[in-house]
Design an enzyme around this catalytic site. Structure first.
Site, mmCIF file in Angstrom:
data_model
loop_
_atom_site.group_PDB
_atom_site.id
_atom_site.type_symbol
_atom_site.label_atom_id
_atom_site.label_comp_id
_atom_site.label_asym_id
_atom_site.label_seq_id
_atom_site.Cartn_x
_atom_site.Cartn_y
_atom_site.Cartn_z
ATOM 1 C CG ASP A 8 50.609 56.099 92.377
ATOM 2 O OD1 ASP A 8 51.252 56.473 90.961
ATOM 3 O OD2 ASP A 8 51.134 54.620 92.527
ATOM 4 C CG ASP A 106 47.558 52.786 92.217
ATOM 5 O OD1 ASP A 106 47.918 53.283 91.820
ATOM 6 O OD2 ASP A 106 49.393 52.171 93.145
ATOM 7 C CD GLU A 107 47.193 57.947 89.753
ATOM 8 O OE1 GLU A 107 47.331 59.245 89.062
ATOM 9 O OE2 GLU A 107 47.497 56.442 89.244
#
Ligand code: TTP
Ligand code: MG
Length: 348
Positions: A8, A106-107
């Site tokens: 993340d 973002d993960e």
């Protein structure tokens, strides 16, 4: 047993802005809608850790963040740029694995059970990924390693920011036991409140929640209840699903002033449908349902959804099919702050 890594990016949108504007470093940065000197009506998308020190959080009204830290650097959401950076980051991660599931910009989860085999090797792999992202993109991220997706994600939360945390299977139960139930994916504020009331406790840690029997959880939460029962015990069988296809496309609108004006709401609603449909057609997707969201003046937010046969639908079709959902919100005796329209899609 599986070995999963969760990656993340740290304060993603704000970190990208800092990278592009090095003189922002050390100053509070808030990315979101225009605060308009405290009168702005949107929300905070994210902020850097300097701004978090003042209590600013994702999802908070931008006006509130302005009250907390008026001298912050407020920036608009430059989504197209973040998407490009996100694609570069995922490309780096993909270089290390075949089995990656992106869950947001973002993960991502990576299943390294076969490739790495052990927690020690998984940790080494995670470190290499972190280093390469930093070297090539000048961005930090946090990696969590665990025996399943849930534990990898929890490890990542513990490791934030710029960390690398491994939770060994032998540590899973002990670590979970003293944590708040809200760390369990799927347990939001409302579910937590229900568990608190059921146990008649002020705070509930996972060890408290484990006192609730499986059948009681099922009575309280239906199917989800059974899932929670296992998750309290560190078990999560959900697989890492590669290359997740687009699942929904949607738009939302925050009114300049809270409103009950049905005509105005309908007009906006039709625009949201039109804009969503344009995007669905551009991506050559088929529609299989719609979700309507409504946020009232008190921030109480509701969603309703309806599924139908997979196909191509016109604006008019979607309007007709979803109108009852919207109308059910309009009949409440509250002003509306935001409406959203989302179509559930599959690739054609
Ligand atoms: P997160 O990973 O939840 O948050 P973050 O990366 O900003 O911070 P952290 O260091 O705690 O991971 O979300 C990723 C991005 O998604 C975030 O930078 C902005 C966007 N986002 C929103 O636009 N609205 C939201 O409510 C959240 C939670 C995130
Ligand atoms: Mg993040």
């Amino acid at each position: 047993m599986a070995v999963i890594i969760h990656i993340d990016m740290d304060y993603f949108f704000a970190q990208v802005e800092e990278r592009e504007n090095p003189h922002f470093k050390g100053k509070p940065v808030v990315v979101g809608s225009d605060p308009k000197e405290g009168k702005g009506r949107g929300v905070v998308s994210t902020c850097n850790y300097e701004a978090r020190k003042y209590g600013v959080k994702s999802g908070m009204p931008i006006s509130k963040s302005y009250q907390l830290v008026p001298h912050a650097i407020f920036l608009p959401v430059n989504m197209n740029f973040y998407k490009k950076v996100s694609a570069s980051v995922f490309k780096i991660i993909e270089g290390y694995t075949k089995k990656m599931e992106k869950v947001s910009l973002d993960e991502a989860y990576i299943d390294v059970t076969k490739e790495a085999g052990s927690f020690k090797k998984a940790k080494e792999k995670a470190l290499k990924i972190k280093e390469e992202i930093f070297k090539k993109e000048s961005l930090t991220c946090t990696a969590g390693v665990g025996e399943n997706k849930m534990m990898a994600k929890i490890a990542c939360e513990i490791g934030k920011p710029n960390g690398l945390k491994v939770i060994l299977p032998s540590e899973t139960k002990k670590i979970l036991s003293s944590m708040d139930v809200a760390v369990i994916p799927g347990i939001g504020p409302k579910t937590k409140e229900k568990i608190k009331n059921y146990l008649k406790e002020k705070e509930v840690r996972i060890k408290d929640a484990k006192r609730i029997k499986k059948s009681e959880l099922e009575n309280l939460f239906g199917k989800r209840g059974k899932d929670f029962f296992y998750k309290f015990r560190g078990r999560d069988d959900s697989p890492v699903v590669e290359n997740r296809k687009t699942k929904s496309v949607g738009r939302e609108h925050t009114f300049a002033e809270d409103t009950k004006d049905a005509e105005k709401i309908m007009k906006t609603y039709k625009k949201l449908i039109a804009s969503t449909l344009l995007s669905v057609r551009r991506k050559k997707l088929k529609i299989k349902g719609v979700v309507v969201t409504c946020r009232f003046e008190d921030f109480d937010t509701h969603t309703k959804q309806v599924s139908f046969k997979v196909g191509d639908y016109s604006e008019e079709d979607l309007y007709k099919k979803s109108l009852p959902l919207l109308l059910s919100f309009l009949t409440k005796n509250k002003k509306i702050r935001l409406i959203g329209f989302r179509s559930l899609v599959v690739e054609s």
